[in-house]
Motif scaffolding. Structure first.
Motif: not given
Length: 431
Positions: A52-58, A230-236, A336-343
């Motif tokens: 998740m950190k690597t993805l967020m850095d990119k 409960r952040l990622f799903q509503p944000l997605l 796309n990023t929010t979906g990956l992070l939520e997963h």
């Protein structure tokens, strides 16, 4: 401690409908075996959070590049709009050259514009034609022939789209900041889990020594982050809705949207801005005459100004389209990023809850009882299931069941117990 173990054993032997299978001395070994499985899962989750950190850095790097492109495009778009408005004002100052002819044509153009627009609205839209007619009449009475002559609605449309783009950009930026904050809090909590004891934690955060984490075993003052799990799903879901809305409402300059067959777009545009009816001038003869009126013979400067205005409008519309494209790409990437992070968060985010857990020296998983359940009356020959009571991390005791076919001294026994206990913990973490 020995007296406590004997008392516990006596209580187990008295358990109705079953019997104790494991003496207290063996429980420690079972706990150690289960803790080994949990240790591996915790480290696996830590590595998942590293993803998740690597993805967020990119994503942050891509975000900075997107902001640069958006800012540059916005700067060029605004410069073109300013130039168009300047040319519009210069033309307005020279319109006296043929003012008499223009006013006469305008008086005949206005009634036709109103009829054409109201007729289209009544045919295409469900209701509100009367209100649209009154609003349009007020607009036409306030307007001058210049509004038709210089394509005045093109500038209005650009300014309206600019306001829409600004609102959409601010919404996306707010959601991106929430995403960054959420991942940042997760990283901090996970780094705290292994603070001072794990190389993995230092890999997670390059500034780990300066973060000032409390020593493991003490409550983490920033945990839990309000609503973090409960952040990622509503944000997605929010980002998905924004993306779909933008797809449904593509922007077209007025001269291109005149021929649109999308009834919803026509109704929406006329309701939002009655000036959109000016685009129907091509359907009225006197409006067409007004549009093509040439005063350059008495004022040659007007032709040059008209050409400069048209060039500026085309440029502003091109940059407005480009800004829409960049905004759409930014929004799609964020979705796309929010979906990956939520997963990833659903898989590995549970480990952050350990930031506030008291870490024991004797392992994450403690087995307190192992009992043989009463035989199944429908199948007395089958080995009875085993009931196991465990405590994982610092949660409440949990009662689990293992099929009787797996003996308590089988390595699969504690693997199954630890797996069930962790699955239950993960479910609680996502609630």
């Amino acid at each position: 401690m020995a007296l406590l173990g004997l008392a516990l054993l006596g209580a187990l032997l008295a358990w109705p409908g079953g019997r104790a299978l494991v003496p207290p001395g063996e429980l420690k070994q079972l706990s150690a075996a289960g803790s080994k499985y949990i240790d591996a899962e915790v480290e696996n989750a830590i590595n998942g959070v590293k993803q998740m950190k690597t993805l967020m850095d990119k994503t942050s790097k891509d975000h900075r590049a997107a902001l640069h492109d958006l800012e540059e495009t916005k700067r060029r778009k605004e410069a073109a709009v300013r130039l168009a408005r300047a040319k519009e004002r210069q033309l307005a100052g020279r319109r006296e050259a043929c003012n008499g002819t223009a006013l006469a044509l305008w008086d005949e153009c206005k009634p036709c514009l109103k009829r054409s627009c109201v007729r289209l609205y009544a045919k295409t839209c469900h209701s509100g034609a009367g209100l649209v007619g009154r609003q349009l009449e007020e607009l036409l009475n306030r307007s001058s022939p210049f509004s038709v002559w210089v394509d005045g609605e093109r500038v209005d449309a650009l300014l309206e789209r600019d306001r829409w783009q600004e609102r959409r950009f601010e919404d996306l930026e707010e959601r991106f900041r929430l995403l960054e904050d959420g991942v940042g809090d997760l990283l901090q909590d996970v780094a705290h889990v292994y603070a001072g004891a794990s190389r993995v934690a230092r890999d997670l955060h390059p500034d780990f020594p300066q973060l000032g984490f409390p020593h493991p075993g003490f409550p983490h003052p920033g945990f839990p982050h309000p609503g973090f799990h409960r952040l990622f799903q509503p944000l997605l879901e929010l980002t998905q809705r924004m993306f779909e809305e933008a797809q449904r409402e593509p922007w077209l300059p007025p001269q291109e949207s005149r021929n649109t067959t999308d009834g919803r777009m026509v109704c929406r545009e006329i309701r939002r801005n009655s000036a959109g009816c000016l685009k129907m001038r091509d359907e009225c003869e006197k409006c067409r005459e007004l549009l093509t009126m040439d005063c350059s013979q008495t004022d040659p400067e007007q032709r040059r100004l008209r050409e400069q205005l048209e060039d500026a409008l085309r440029l502003a519309e091109r940059f407005t389209r480009r800004y829409d494209e960049l905004l759409g790409a930014f929004q799609a990437e964020m979705l796309n990023t929010t979906g990956l992070l939520e997963h990833l968060n659903r898989q590995f985010g549970w480990v952050s809850r350990l930031a506030n857990a008291t870490q024991r020296d004797d392992g994450f998983l403690q087995v307190t009882t192992v009992l043989s359940k009463a035989p199944n009356p429908q199948d007395p020959s089958a080995a009875p299931d085993t009931q196991v009571t465990v405590q994982l991390f610092d949660s409440e005791p949990l009662v689990l069941t293992v099929p009787g076919a797996i003996a308590w001294d089988d390595p699969r026994f504690m693997e199954l117990v630890a797996e069930q206990a962790l699955q239950h913990y993960k479910q609680r973490a996502l609630e």
